[in-house]
Write an enzyme that holds these catalytic residues in place. Structure first.
Site, PDB file in Angstrom:
ATOM      1  N   GLU A 111       0.833  -1.216   0.000  1.00  0.00           N
ATOM      2  CA  GLU A 111       0.000   0.000   0.000  1.00  0.00           C
ATOM      3  C   GLU A 111       0.862   1.259   0.000  1.00  0.00           C
ATOM      4  O   GLU A 111       0.552   2.234  -0.676  1.00  0.00           O
ATOM      5  CB  GLU A 111      -0.898   0.028   1.256  1.00  0.00           C
ATOM      6  CG  GLU A 111      -2.143  -0.812   1.143  1.00  0.00           C
ATOM      7  CD  GLU A 111      -2.909  -0.563  -0.157  1.00  0.00           C
ATOM      8  OE1 GLU A 111      -3.164   0.609  -0.479  1.00  0.00           O
ATOM      9  OE2 GLU A 111      -3.216  -1.535  -0.868  1.00  0.00           O
ATOM     10  N   SER A 197      19.633  -8.320  -8.150  1.00  0.00           N
ATOM     11  CA  SER A 197      18.511  -8.447  -9.085  1.00  0.00           C
ATOM     12  C   SER A 197      18.731  -9.365 -10.283  1.00  0.00           C
ATOM     13  O   SER A 197      17.808 -10.066 -10.681  1.00  0.00           O
ATOM     14  CB  SER A 197      18.122  -7.077  -9.632  1.00  0.00           C
ATOM     15  OG  SER A 197      17.254  -6.453  -8.742  1.00  0.00           O
ATOM     16  N   HIS A 326       3.469  -9.860  -9.581  1.00  0.00           N
ATOM     17  CA  HIS A 326       4.913 -10.123  -9.514  1.00  0.00           C
ATOM     18  C   HIS A 326       5.603  -9.071  -8.628  1.00  0.00           C
ATOM     19  O   HIS A 326       6.406  -9.397  -7.757  1.00  0.00           O
ATOM     20  CB  HIS A 326       5.524 -10.121 -10.916  1.00  0.00           C
ATOM     21  CG  HIS A 326       7.007 -10.106 -10.905  1.00  0.00           C
ATOM     22  ND1 HIS A 326       7.758 -11.215 -10.569  1.00  0.00           N
ATOM     23  CD2 HIS A 326       7.903  -9.106 -11.129  1.00  0.00           C
ATOM     24  CE1 HIS A 326       9.047 -10.894 -10.608  1.00  0.00           C
ATOM     25  NE2 HIS A 326       9.151  -9.625 -10.947  1.00  0.00           N
ATOM     26  N   SER A 327       5.289  -7.825  -8.895  1.00  0.00           N
ATOM     27  CA  SER A 327       5.839  -6.717  -8.099  1.00  0.00           C
ATOM     28  C   SER A 327       4.871  -5.556  -8.258  1.00  0.00           C
ATOM     29  O   SER A 327       3.855  -5.669  -8.944  1.00  0.00           O
ATOM     30  CB  SER A 327       7.229  -6.317  -8.612  1.00  0.00           C
ATOM     31  OG  SER A 327       7.102  -5.648  -9.859  1.00  0.00           O
TER      32      SER A 327
HETATM   33  C1  LIG Z   1      18.969 -11.915 -15.932  1.00  0.00           C
HETATM   34  C2  LIG Z   1      17.614 -11.276 -15.705  1.00  0.00           C
HETATM   35  N1  LIG Z   1      16.671 -11.364 -16.672  1.00  0.00           N
HETATM   36  C3  LIG Z   1      15.453 -10.816 -16.471  1.00  0.00           C
HETATM   37  C4  LIG Z   1      15.171 -10.166 -15.310  1.00  0.00           C
HETATM   38  C5  LIG Z   1      13.793  -9.543 -15.107  1.00  0.00           C
HETATM   39  N2  LIG Z   1      13.012 -10.365 -14.164  1.00  0.00           N
HETATM   40  C6  LIG Z   1      12.945 -10.037 -12.862  1.00  0.00           C
HETATM   41  S1  LIG Z   1      12.063 -11.118 -11.998  1.00  0.00           S
HETATM   42  C7  LIG Z   1      11.716 -12.062 -13.340  1.00  0.00           C
HETATM   43  C8  LIG Z   1      10.888 -13.330 -13.216  1.00  0.00           C
HETATM   44  C9  LIG Z   1      11.519 -14.382 -12.380  1.00  0.00           C
HETATM   45  O1  LIG Z   1      10.585 -15.408 -12.141  1.00  0.00           O
HETATM   46  P1  LIG Z   1      10.832 -16.585 -11.142  1.00  0.00           P
HETATM   47  O2  LIG Z   1      12.260 -16.981 -11.143  1.00  0.00           O
HETATM   48  O3  LIG Z   1       9.859 -17.668 -11.431  1.00  0.00           O
HETATM   49  O4  LIG Z   1      10.566 -15.962  -9.698  1.00  0.00           O
HETATM   50  P2  LIG Z   1       9.237 -15.305  -9.082  1.00  0.00           P
HETATM   51  O5  LIG Z   1       9.301 -13.838  -9.429  1.00  0.00           O
HETATM   52  O6  LIG Z   1       8.064 -15.984  -9.687  1.00  0.00           O
HETATM   53  O7  LIG Z   1       9.308 -15.481  -7.618  1.00  0.00           O
HETATM   54  C10 LIG Z   1      12.307 -11.509 -14.472  1.00  0.00           C
HETATM   55  C11 LIG Z   1      12.189 -12.064 -15.829  1.00  0.00           C
HETATM   56  C12 LIG Z   1      16.185 -10.078 -14.341  1.00  0.00           C
HETATM   57  N3  LIG Z   1      15.988  -9.497 -13.155  1.00  0.00           N
HETATM   58  N4  LIG Z   1      17.390 -10.662 -14.552  1.00  0.00           N
END
Ligand SMILES: Cc1ncc(C[n+]2csc(CCOP(=O)(O)OP(=O)(O)O)c2C)c(N)n1
Length: 438
Positions: A111, A197, A326-327
């Site tokens: 929030e 990240s 997701h965020s």
């Molecule tokens: C190397 C890289 N590629 C893409 C991203 C963008 N990104 C951030 S989170 C995410 C999804 C990750 O999904 P998952 O591993 O299933 O974890 P969840 O978020 O579902 O917990 C992506 C593609 C990133 N942070 N780093």
């Protein structure tokens, strides 16, 4: 019974690994005499299997899939009392407290981002069981590499609410001095490596740490959390293979929550999830119901035992569901139905399941729930208000901590900025920043 199964499993594994080594030695000696007893079996150095005259491809769709280990049913009843970890009232209530505190912190921080008070946030809704179940089964000295959605692990270890809030606010109380995005926590005191990240970078790093632990023979292990989306990164595969060949005490803990942002698992892979890759890399592997906190506890405890006593990696795939977006940068209604989310929220929530168990034991009731909810909210709101009041770190912190001694080109930028801030002080919110670095 469970103990017997555990012992015989490690004996079988020991024998199997012994045979494999024996076979390899025989091959390397390249002796016809020695190999005569193996003539009926293939002895290629790169595989271990039998001959066949049947031309059959291994078909992934005909294979049943690795089962999902559970202890409780969806209503919180223990299915087989032999596998009830029997943690007792104090421990179970503590687990419930942490799961719900995490949930409350998520609501308030989410929030606050919506109101523009912090820049970003990621909730852990629906995955509380994977965090608390695994964290409770570890030793606090075991090293944790998280991805970013594992705040509950840190919370279990006692990382204070104030620290969570300070990090999200990037204020002067933040251990990272405001240099990281929110939710990129880290704590030396809690053996929790700072989140980074770029996906999967934590995985080979975790193997490196585990190798160091093996050499140090310190009796600790490393746990590395990651999402199923992350398991598609090259680094994940490198980490799996390194850990198996280097025989490292590392637990790979996959939170398979169904989505990698908008990519569903059906587009992420075609095999039987992430667990199916474990045996291929030579890792002991198990799949668990991640919404069953006791099941997660049991498998993590057993994984820890295997990885430390046998110096080999273990893969846990915890099946769960990401109930939140997701965020704060995501709107999941664009790629999944509200009904789907409602289903997981209302029928398989790990918190509701644990609460049902506690009620059935006579350890919890509506009065306790109300008191705890109020208390939880008060704790979070107070920490939140404290964090919001604090100043930002001194701007000079931008130039420190990367180099031991500030090199000339950084010094030049630092001096330029100092002169600039002095000259244009009225144009910047200088009073919101601490005057000096701590
Ligand atoms: C190397 C890289 N590629 C893409 C991203 C963008 N990104 C951030 S989170 C995410 C999804 C990750 O999904 P998952 O591993 O299933 O974890 P969840 O978020 O579902 O917990 C992506 C593609 C990133 N942070 N780093």
């Amino acid at each position: 019974m469970a103990a017997v199964a555990k012992v015989s499993w490690s004996v079988i594994n020991g024998v199997r690994r012994g045979l494999w080594r024996y076979n390899t030695i025989l091959w390397s000696l390249n002796s016809r005499t020695l190999c005569s007893s193996l003539e009926e079996q293939p002895n290629f150095p790169g595989s271990r299997s039998k001959w066949t005259e049947k031309l059959d491809f291994v078909q992934p769709d005909l294979y049943d899939g690795i089962p999902v280990y559970r202890v409780m049913d969806r209503k919180g009843n223990i299915i087989d009392p032999a596998y009830d970890p029997k943690l007792g009232e104090e421990m179970v209530v503590r687990m419930y407290h942490r799961m719900t505190l995490l949930n409350t912190m998520d609501r308030i921080m989410y929030e606050s981002q919506r109101q523009g008070r912090i820049s970003f946030y990621m909730t852990n809704y629906g995955e509380e069981g994977t965090h608390i179940g695994s964290a409770a089964a570890l030793d606090e000295k075991d090293l944790v590499y998280g991805q970013y959605r594992e705040a509950g692990v840190l919370m279990w270890r006692g990382f204070p609410l104030d620290q969570f809030m300070n990090q999200c606010y990037g204020n002067e109380g933040d251990g990272g001095k405001g240099r990281q995005m929110p939710v990129h926590y880290g704590s030396l005191a809690h053996n929790f490596v700072t989140i980074s990240s770029p996906l999967a970078t934590q995985m080979p790093q975790a193997v490196g740490s585990a190798y160091a632990y093996k050499r140090a023979q310190n009796g600790q292990c490393v746990i590395c959390y990651f999402g199923e989306g992350t398991s598609s990164e090259g680094d994940a595969h490198a980490a799996f293979n390194f850990s198996a060949t280097l025989e490292c005490p590392v637990i790979f803990f996959c939170r398979n929550n169904g989505y990698a942002i908008s990519t569903p698992t059906s587009e992420q892979y075609r095999g039987d999830g992430v667990a199916a890759r474990g045996p291929a890399y030579g890792m002991a592997t198990i799949r668990v119901d991640g919404n069953d906190v006791f099941a997660v506890y049991n498998v993590t405890k057993a994984a820890r035992h295997i990885t430390i006593t046998e110096n080999r990696p273990v893969l846990i795939e915890a099946m769960t569901y990401r109930i939140g977006h997701h965020s704060t940068s995501d709107d999941s209604s664009a790629y999944r139905s509200v009904d789907e989310v409602r289903h997981w929220d209302s029928t398989q929530h790990p918190i509701a399941r644990l609460r049902a168990y506690m009620v059935s034991q006579g350890w919890w009731d509506d009065t306790k729930e109300k008191q705890w909810k109020d208390d939880c909210k008060r704790q979070v709101m107070q920490a939140f208000a404290r964090a919001e009041r604090r100043q930002k770190p001194c701007w000079k912190e931008m130039f420190t901590d990367v180099y031991d001694k500030m090199p000339d080109h950084i010094k030049e930028q630092y001096e330029y900025m100092q002169a600039h801030v002095q000259e244009y002080e009225d144009h910047y919110p200088v009073k919101n920043f601490a005057k000096e670095s701590h």
